[in-house]
Write a protein that holds these residues in place. Structure first.
Motif, mmCIF file in Angstrom:
data_model
loop_
_atom_site.group_PDB
_atom_site.id
_atom_site.type_symbol
_atom_site.label_atom_id
_atom_site.label_comp_id
_atom_site.label_asym_id
_atom_site.label_seq_id
_atom_site.Cartn_x
_atom_site.Cartn_y
_atom_site.Cartn_z
ATOM 1 N N MET A 24 -28.853 -24.623 33.139
ATOM 2 C CA MET A 24 -29.053 -25.773 32.243
ATOM 3 C C MET A 24 -29.970 -26.833 32.845
ATOM 4 O O MET A 24 -30.708 -27.502 32.120
ATOM 5 C CB MET A 24 -27.699 -26.395 31.852
ATOM 6 C CG MET A 24 -26.944 -25.604 30.823
ATOM 7 S SD MET A 24 -27.928 -25.025 29.409
ATOM 8 C CE MET A 24 -28.389 -26.555 28.631
ATOM 9 N N ASP A 45 -29.846 -30.260 44.248
ATOM 10 C CA ASP A 45 -28.919 -29.134 44.154
ATOM 11 C C ASP A 45 -28.390 -28.854 45.561
ATOM 12 O O ASP A 45 -29.137 -28.961 46.548
ATOM 13 C CB ASP A 45 -29.636 -27.883 43.616
ATOM 14 C CG ASP A 45 -28.660 -26.853 43.045
ATOM 15 O OD1 ASP A 45 -28.746 -26.561 41.840
ATOM 16 O OD2 ASP A 45 -27.790 -26.358 43.798
ATOM 17 N N ARG A 50 -32.832 -23.471 45.362
ATOM 18 C CA ARG A 50 -32.941 -23.765 43.931
ATOM 19 C C ARG A 50 -33.596 -25.109 43.697
ATOM 20 O O ARG A 50 -34.448 -25.269 42.821
ATOM 21 C CB ARG A 50 -31.562 -23.791 43.297
ATOM 22 C CG ARG A 50 -31.121 -22.458 42.867
ATOM 23 C CD ARG A 50 -30.033 -22.564 41.845
ATOM 24 N NE ARG A 50 -29.695 -21.225 41.415
ATOM 25 C CZ ARG A 50 -28.625 -20.923 40.718
ATOM 26 N NH1 ARG A 50 -27.775 -21.865 40.380
ATOM 27 N NH2 ARG A 50 -28.389 -19.697 40.355
ATOM 28 N N TRP A 172 -18.279 -19.601 39.457
ATOM 29 C CA TRP A 172 -17.471 -20.757 39.042
ATOM 30 C C TRP A 172 -17.050 -20.676 37.590
ATOM 31 O O TRP A 172 -15.993 -21.192 37.205
ATOM 32 C CB TRP A 172 -18.184 -22.078 39.356
ATOM 33 C CG TRP A 172 -19.424 -22.349 38.550
ATOM 34 C CD1 TRP A 172 -20.711 -22.119 38.914
ATOM 35 C CD2 TRP A 172 -19.494 -22.936 37.240
ATOM 36 N NE1 TRP A 172 -21.578 -22.496 37.915
ATOM 37 C CE2 TRP A 172 -20.848 -23.014 36.874
ATOM 38 C CE3 TRP A 172 -18.542 -23.407 36.333
ATOM 39 C CZ2 TRP A 172 -21.276 -23.523 35.669
ATOM 40 C CZ3 TRP A 172 -18.969 -23.922 35.114
ATOM 41 C CH2 TRP A 172 -20.320 -23.986 34.804
ATOM 42 N N GLU A 185 -14.882 -24.025 28.412
ATOM 43 C CA GLU A 185 -16.295 -23.688 28.573
ATOM 44 C C GLU A 185 -16.942 -23.294 27.247
ATOM 45 O O GLU A 185 -18.058 -23.715 26.952
ATOM 46 C CB GLU A 185 -16.422 -22.518 29.567
ATOM 47 C CG GLU A 185 -16.992 -22.894 30.906
ATOM 48 C CD GLU A 185 -18.335 -23.570 30.786
ATOM 49 O OE1 GLU A 185 -19.187 -23.071 30.036
ATOM 50 O OE2 GLU A 185 -18.533 -24.603 31.445
HETATM 51 N N1 LIG Z 1 -24.775 -26.918 26.422
HETATM 52 C C1 LIG Z 1 -24.959 -25.639 26.708
HETATM 53 O O1 LIG Z 1 -25.458 -24.860 25.900
HETATM 54 C C2 LIG Z 1 -24.580 -25.142 28.068
HETATM 55 C C3 LIG Z 1 -24.866 -23.815 28.436
HETATM 56 C C4 LIG Z 1 -24.513 -23.409 29.738
HETATM 57 C C5 LIG Z 1 -23.890 -24.285 30.607
HETATM 58 N N2 LIG Z 1 -23.610 -25.565 30.181
HETATM 59 C C6 LIG Z 1 -22.986 -26.525 31.089
HETATM 60 O O2 LIG Z 1 -23.985 -26.948 32.030
HETATM 61 C C7 LIG Z 1 -23.375 -27.189 33.301
HETATM 62 C C8 LIG Z 1 -24.057 -26.300 34.341
HETATM 63 O O3 LIG Z 1 -23.975 -24.961 33.928
HETATM 64 P P1 LIG Z 1 -25.094 -23.891 34.371
HETATM 65 O O4 LIG Z 1 -24.939 -22.735 33.456
HETATM 66 O O5 LIG Z 1 -26.402 -24.539 34.496
HETATM 67 O O6 LIG Z 1 -24.537 -23.488 35.813
HETATM 68 P P2 LIG Z 1 -25.331 -22.850 37.044
HETATM 69 O O7 LIG Z 1 -24.307 -22.278 37.934
HETATM 70 O O8 LIG Z 1 -26.438 -21.979 36.535
HETATM 71 O O9 LIG Z 1 -25.999 -24.131 37.748
HETATM 72 C C9 LIG Z 1 -25.241 -25.115 38.384
HETATM 73 C C10 LIG Z 1 -26.027 -25.596 39.587
HETATM 74 O O10 LIG Z 1 -25.338 -26.713 40.152
HETATM 75 C C11 LIG Z 1 -25.419 -26.599 41.577
HETATM 76 N N3 LIG Z 1 -24.339 -27.413 42.141
HETATM 77 C C12 LIG Z 1 -23.021 -27.132 42.205
HETATM 78 N N4 LIG Z 1 -22.338 -28.175 42.726
HETATM 79 C C13 LIG Z 1 -23.253 -29.135 42.993
HETATM 80 C C14 LIG Z 1 -23.163 -30.443 43.540
HETATM 81 N N5 LIG Z 1 -21.990 -30.987 43.872
HETATM 82 N N6 LIG Z 1 -24.304 -31.168 43.679
HETATM 83 C C15 LIG Z 1 -25.507 -30.625 43.331
HETATM 84 N N7 LIG Z 1 -25.650 -29.384 42.817
HETATM 85 C C16 LIG Z 1 -24.532 -28.652 42.639
HETATM 86 C C17 LIG Z 1 -25.328 -25.114 41.868
HETATM 87 O O11 LIG Z 1 -25.852 -24.786 43.124
HETATM 88 C C18 LIG Z 1 -26.160 -24.549 40.702
HETATM 89 O O12 LIG Z 1 -27.527 -24.408 41.050
HETATM 90 C C19 LIG Z 1 -21.886 -26.928 33.102
HETATM 91 O O13 LIG Z 1 -21.224 -28.127 32.779
HETATM 92 C C20 LIG Z 1 -21.851 -25.980 31.915
HETATM 93 O O14 LIG Z 1 -20.650 -26.031 31.192
HETATM 94 C C21 LIG Z 1 -23.957 -25.991 28.953
#
Ligand SMILES: NC(=O)c1ccc[n+]([C@@H]2O[C@H](COP(=O)([O-])OP(=O)(O)OC[C@H]3O[C@@H](n4cnc5c(N)ncnc54)[C@H](O)[C@@H]3O)[C@@H](O)[C@H]2O)c1
Length: 339
Positions: A24, A45, A50, A172, A185
């Protein structure tokens, strides 16, 4: 509701920071790059590679965490796209520093965290949004206008999310303490959209089990769920949530006296009837996240919430609804939302 795209403010370049450079974070970054006058100047990140990969692509600065980014990068707004359990810390630091904040859904995994965020924005003047992109979808807007003024008696919602148990998902996602499980989720997308179209939900009954892949040890949540829910306006709802099928399906079917409307998010279609009038509409394949981002940017420029359709307080109500469902999974009883 002001037009998402219009603002009377003179345009100056807005500097955006992004924390969380995964799926995202990258999506929001590329959407920012497509909006005139918006520049992602800093990303963070905990995964260094990344952060640097995205920073290089955007010609932005890379930080190891959001604290340093918020302190040093001179941003106007922070987009938080980390796993849900991490949202609170980063959002509180940003709000304290007077930065506008867009947090990906869910706002948090527990009510205390969500309320502390609501209190923080209540004491500040920062623009605040939570990423419920379906609220910005043309299909949702059209459905909302078609049912405007009509009494909804019943709602049937569905999510089929086979991808959730796919090993390609970050770990996660599969762990309840980090993601809240499929209920917080995935199911919450449909429940939030139903809330947006029909109104607040007051009580929830849920049953769930591990039926699809009970052998999958990394996953510690229910993989099959049914919910019953009741709206404040009297309408009744049911939700079916399955990880068994990989065919993507997000549906909300709305019923009233002498009308029915199926909001089919996977096929981007609206089907139904209102008395003698048949509805059969195919909606354009637009990027809802981009429309959501434009609303946020618009409000950041105006320095107040207006175009945003899900602020911290409203997103907390959706969280409360899902947490009532989560309690019901354990108590096997109807749970009151917000208790
Ligand atoms: N609205 C939507 O359509 C949609 C779709 C997917 C995910 N999401 C939401 O987006 C958020 C992220 O999901 P994603 O799919 O991108 O996950 P992801 O795992 O692809 O990315 C998360 C990133 O955050 C990093 N991270 C973890 N803890 C951290 C910290 N404390 N400080 C800095 N970086 C940190 C990880 O290394 C990773 O690169 C979640 O809240 C998820 O529910 C929303």
């Amino acid at each position: 509701m002001p037009d998402v795209k219009k603002s009377n403010e003179p345009k100056r370049s807005l500097n955006i920071g992004i924390v969380g450079c995964g799926q995202m974070g990258q999506k929001h970054a590329r959407n920012c790059a497509a909006i005139k006058g918006v520049v992602v100047t800093a990303v963070a990140d905990t995964n260094k590679k990344r952060a640097h990969t995205l920073a290089d692509e955007l010609k932005a600065a890379a930080y190891p965490d959001s604290e340093a980014l918020v302190e040093e990068a001179g941003i106007d707004a922070l987009i938080i796209a980390t796993p849900p359990a991490e949202h609170r810390k980063d959002a509180l630091a940003a709000i304290k520093a007077g930065k506008n904040v867009l947090i990906e859904k869910p706002i948090a995994l527990d009510i205390d965290s969500a309320k502390s965020l609501c209190n923080a924005v209540g004491k500040s003047s920062v623009v605040n949004a939570v990423g419920f992109h379906l609220r910005y979808a043309p299909i949702t807007q059209k459905a909302k206008s078609l049912i405007s003024g009509k009494r909804v008696t019943q709602v049937r919602s569905v999510t089929t999310t086979g991808y959730y148990l796919n090993f390609d998902m970050p770990l996660w996602f599969l762990q309840k303490k980090h993601s809240g499980g499929p209920l917080l989720e995935q199911t919450l997308h449909m429940i939030d959209a139903a809330r947006y179209m029909v109104g607040d939900i007051t009580r929830v009954f849920a049953q769930g089990d591990r039926i699809v892949k009970p052998e999958l040890r990394k996953f510690d949540s229910e993989d099959t769920m049914v919910l019953a829910y009741k709206f404040a306006n009297g309408a009744l709802g049911t939700h079916a949530d399955s990880t068994a099928t990989t065919v993507f399906n997000w549906e909300i079917e709305l019923f009233g006296v002498d009308w029915r409307l199926l909001v089919d998010y996977a096929r981007k279609s609206l089907e139904g009837y209102f008395g003698d009038e048949i509805v059969h509409l195919q909606l354009p394949d637009t990027d809802y996240h981009k429309i959501e981002l434009e609303a946020f940017i618009n409000d950041v420029r105006r320095r107040k919430n207006g175009a945003i359709r899900s602020d911290f307080n409203d997103a907390t109500k959706t969280l409360e609804t899902m947490l009532a469902g989560d309690r019901s999974l354990k108590t096997h009883a109807w749970e009151i939302v917000g208790k």
